[in-house]
Motif scaffolding. Structure first.
Motif, PDB file in Angstrom:
ATOM      1  N   ALA A 120       3.266   5.941  -2.836  1.00 37.66           N
ATOM      2  CA  ALA A 120       4.514   6.552  -3.347  1.00 37.66           C
ATOM      3  C   ALA A 120       4.307   6.832  -4.800  1.00 37.66           C
ATOM      4  O   ALA A 120       4.667   7.737  -5.206  1.00 37.66           O
ATOM      5  CB  ALA A 120       5.790   5.894  -2.775  1.00 37.66           C
ATOM      6  N   ARG A 121       4.084   5.714  -5.339  1.00 33.59           N
ATOM      7  CA  ARG A 121       3.917   5.777  -6.920  1.00 33.59           C
ATOM      8  C   ARG A 121       2.745   6.695  -7.235  1.00 33.59           C
ATOM      9  O   ARG A 121       2.921   7.613  -8.035  1.00 33.59           O
ATOM     10  CB  ARG A 121       3.349   4.443  -7.399  1.00 33.59           C
ATOM     11  N   ASP A 133       3.552  10.207  -9.162  1.00 33.40           N
ATOM     12  CA  ASP A 133       2.670  10.701 -10.497  1.00 33.40           C
ATOM     13  C   ASP A 133       1.920  12.194 -10.485  1.00 33.40           C
ATOM     14  O   ASP A 133       1.936  12.671 -11.297  1.00 33.40           O
ATOM     15  CB  ASP A 133       1.537   9.554 -10.651  1.00 33.40           C
ATOM     16  N   ARG A 134       1.506  12.137  -9.163  1.00 32.29           N
ATOM     17  CA  ARG A 134       0.878  13.409  -9.066  1.00 32.29           C
ATOM     18  C   ARG A 134       1.853  14.698  -9.207  1.00 32.29           C
ATOM     19  O   ARG A 134       1.646  15.629  -9.732  1.00 32.29           O
ATOM     20  CB  ARG A 134       0.309  13.715  -7.831  1.00 32.29           C
ATOM     21  N   GLU A 135       3.114  14.496  -8.470  1.00 31.83           N
ATOM     22  CA  GLU A 135       4.040  15.411  -8.820  1.00 31.83           C
ATOM     23  C   GLU A 135       4.479  15.656 -10.116  1.00 31.83           C
ATOM     24  O   GLU A 135       4.846  16.788 -10.512  1.00 31.83           O
ATOM     25  CB  GLU A 135       5.200  14.915  -7.728  1.00 31.83           C
ATOM     26  N   ARG A 167       0.898  -1.364  -0.017  1.00 20.45           N
ATOM     27  CA  ARG A 167       0.001  -0.050  -0.013  1.00 20.45           C
ATOM     28  C   ARG A 167       0.917   1.232   0.162  1.00 20.45           C
ATOM     29  O   ARG A 167       0.641   2.371  -0.793  1.00 20.45           O
ATOM     30  CB  ARG A 167      -0.926   0.047   1.249  1.00 20.45           C
ATOM     31  N   GLU A 168       1.862   1.078   0.849  1.00 19.82           N
ATOM     32  CA  GLU A 168       2.955   2.197   0.956  1.00 19.82           C
ATOM     33  C   GLU A 168       3.684   2.460  -0.536  1.00 19.82           C
ATOM     34  O   GLU A 168       3.568   3.642  -0.913  1.00 19.82           O
ATOM     35  CB  GLU A 168       3.917   1.883   1.737  1.00 19.82           C
TER      36      GLU A 168
END
Lengths: 118, 423
Positions: free
Chosen positions: B156-157, B161-163, B151-152
């Motif tokens: 993080a992924r 992606d958002r960044e 889940r972590e």
């Protein structure tokens, strides 16, 4: 992606920096890093050997100008050896032929430096 | 081993083999019963019909049941979540029957209090002498750590992606601020531009503009900053405003490039010098077309595609890389853009594109290929030229690894002379 190989070797009156491969946006920063490690003293010669250069873009051109500035800042001189024919046209286009002296070989560059002393 | 024993506070002298043997025998006396019940994993034995026959204390503790709750009363599938039960009945059980064993299956168990426990399940079938299944032995590992880790990882992924999306939005916005949102309408002139950004994560160092200087005069430029990214964007911004301001002050292309050279040379020196190449032109209406004064600094020559179907490079010789030297020199050339003529300015991404089809020595799209392209196209218009160029560049696909900008200006051809129409 062939990349760029940088080799430096000391010569009697300075340093030869050979650039083999592609000098572009990705590899030009490595030239700048290498320049920082090349110490020149007044009157010495920095010879940039381009005989194995296969590509050079605008960032590559900029790194060659940085090499010139690096040499001039130490009161040394700079010479390019074996400028590839395809790059000659680009050099004329950006006016580099007026600020960077070129010789057919590193030996010819060294010979020119020796003559200058006499 | 003896060293480890000492660390654990068991004072066996390392030179006494008898003491060491005694320690092992103490460990070996650990009863199989105790090992079964308090193993670091859950054990479960079920009858072929699924009834729970035996369960260890570890699993009971994890699930919050007593032995009486489960043995003889519940089936293994009763312990699963609804989704898990479905998977168990349709996949797990049939495979187990067929293969006699199945391992590493991720399932979720439902504890007495309703909470869920992610587990990894391995089962084997114990058969009787005549090959009939007698018992299913199941080992259950607590996988909540692993699930949390996954889940972590996923979080993080998603964050990355958002960044990346945010960066790309920023780059796009910045890029737009460095280019005209649309080309202005110049009476009697058709103008079109093309822009290709090699990377969505980095601001390109290519720039162009077309803008009014007075009622009768227009300025245009196109250029390329060495490098890309934030530094190139800052430099592009400086170039754009310097060129526009200098053009208003003194509309002579050579003087304008001189001003830019001084500005860049002052701003970018030291270990990481930056330069640009550019063409700067002034358009003045002249008869049925325009007179263009064009100065260049280290930039590939533009192409003139004429109404008569010919095409030629228009060099601005001796123009130096802008910002390289304090006293760089630039030269100007004059070009007449008549009706039906098209002027094409481009950045070196175009002549440096890797291509397999042009047959140049170094596998890159060269001047010669570009000239051939122009001759084939002439006579043409700005819009057609940009469309053809876009098609050509799309054809390069991944070969176009540098940013590319192009600006085309054309004077519409004379409308066909009114032929006497016979009724």
């Amino acid at each position: 992606m062939t990349g760029l190989t940088l080799t430096t070797r000391p010569i009697e009156h300075g340093v030869v920096l050979q650039l083999s491969g592609e000098l572009d946006h990705h590899t030009a920063p490595r030239v700048l890093e290498t320049l920082k490690r090349i110490t020149l003293t007044a009157g010495q010669q920095l010879v940039v050997d381009l005989s194995r250069l296969s590509f050079c873009d605008s960032s590559g051109i900029a790194s060659l100008v940085a090499a010139r500035n690096h040499a001039l800042a130490a009161d040394a001189t700079i010479a390019l050896a074996a400028l590839p024919a395809w790059l000659t046209r680009v050099f004329r286009m950006v006016g580099l032929d007026k600020v960077l002296v070129t010789y057919p070989t590193t030996q010819a560059a060294a010979a020119a430096w020796s003559r200058r002393l006499r | 081993m003896s060293a480890a024993g000492r660390e654990a506070g068991q004072p066996f002298p390392e030179d006494d083999p008898h003491a060491e043997a005694a320690m092992f025998s103490t460990l070996l006396e650990d009863s199989a019963e105790d090992l079964y019940d308090n193993a670091p994993c859950g054990y479960l034995s079920t009858l072929p019909d699924g009834q729970i026959a035996k369960v260890n204390a570890t699993l009971l503790r994890w699930l919050g049941y007593t032995r009486e709750d489960l043995v003889g009363r519940r089936t293994f599938s009763d312990l699963l979540t609804v989704g898990g039960r479905l998977y168990y009945e349709t996949h797990f059980a049939p495979l187990l029957n067929m293969q006699g064993e199945i391992g590493g299956v991720a399932l979720e168990l439902r504890a007495a209090d309703g909470s869920r426990l992610p587990v990894l399940v391995t089962s084997t079938v114990k058969t009787s002498a005549d090959g009939q299944p007698r018992l299913i032995r199941t080992t259950i590992f607590d996988a909540s750590d692993r699930r949390a880790y996954e889940r972590e990882l996923l979080r993080a992924r998603q964050e990355a992606d958002r960044e990346r999306e945010r960066l790309q939005r920023l780059v796009t916005t910045l890029q737009h601020s460095l280019l005209p949102s649309s080309l202005p309408k110049v009476p009697g002139l058709e103008a079109a531009a093309y822009y290709h950004i090699a990377s969505r994560d980095e601001v390109s160092g290519d720039f162009y503009d077309l803008f009014p200087l007075s009622r009768e005069r227009w300025g245009f430029f196109l250029g390329d900053v060495c490098g890309k990214g934030a530094g190139a964007a800052a430099m592009t911004s400086l170039i754009r405003y310097t060129l526009r301001a200098a053009a208003v002050y003194d509309p002579d292309p050579v003087t304008i490039l001189d001003t830019l050279n001084t500005a860049l040379h002052q701003e970018y020196r030291g270990d990481n010098p930056r330069y640009c190449t550019a063409l700067f032109g002034i358009l003045t209406p002249d008869g049925d077309g325009f007179a263009i004064t064009l100065a260049g600094g280290g930039h590939p020559p533009c192409l003139l595609l004429r109404a008569d179907g010919t095409a030629d490079f228009q060099p601005t010789p001796d123009g130096m890389l802008i910002g390289m030297l304090a006293d760089a020199t630039f030269t100007a050339t004059t070009i007449r853009l008549s009706a039906g003529d098209t002027l094409l300015l481009y950045t070196d991404g175009l002549i440096e594109a890797h291509t397999a089809t042009t047959g140049t020595v170094d596998g890159r799209y060269g001047d010669q290929a570009l000239h051939t392209f122009a001759v084939k196209l002439a006579p043409t218009t700005a819009t057609e030229t940009i469309a053809a160029l876009a098609e050509l560049l799309t054809g390069f696909g991944d070969g176009l690894d540098d940013d590319t900008a192009a600006l085309a200006l054309s004077v519409p051809a004379h409308p066909p002379a009114d032929e006497p129409t016979t009724p």
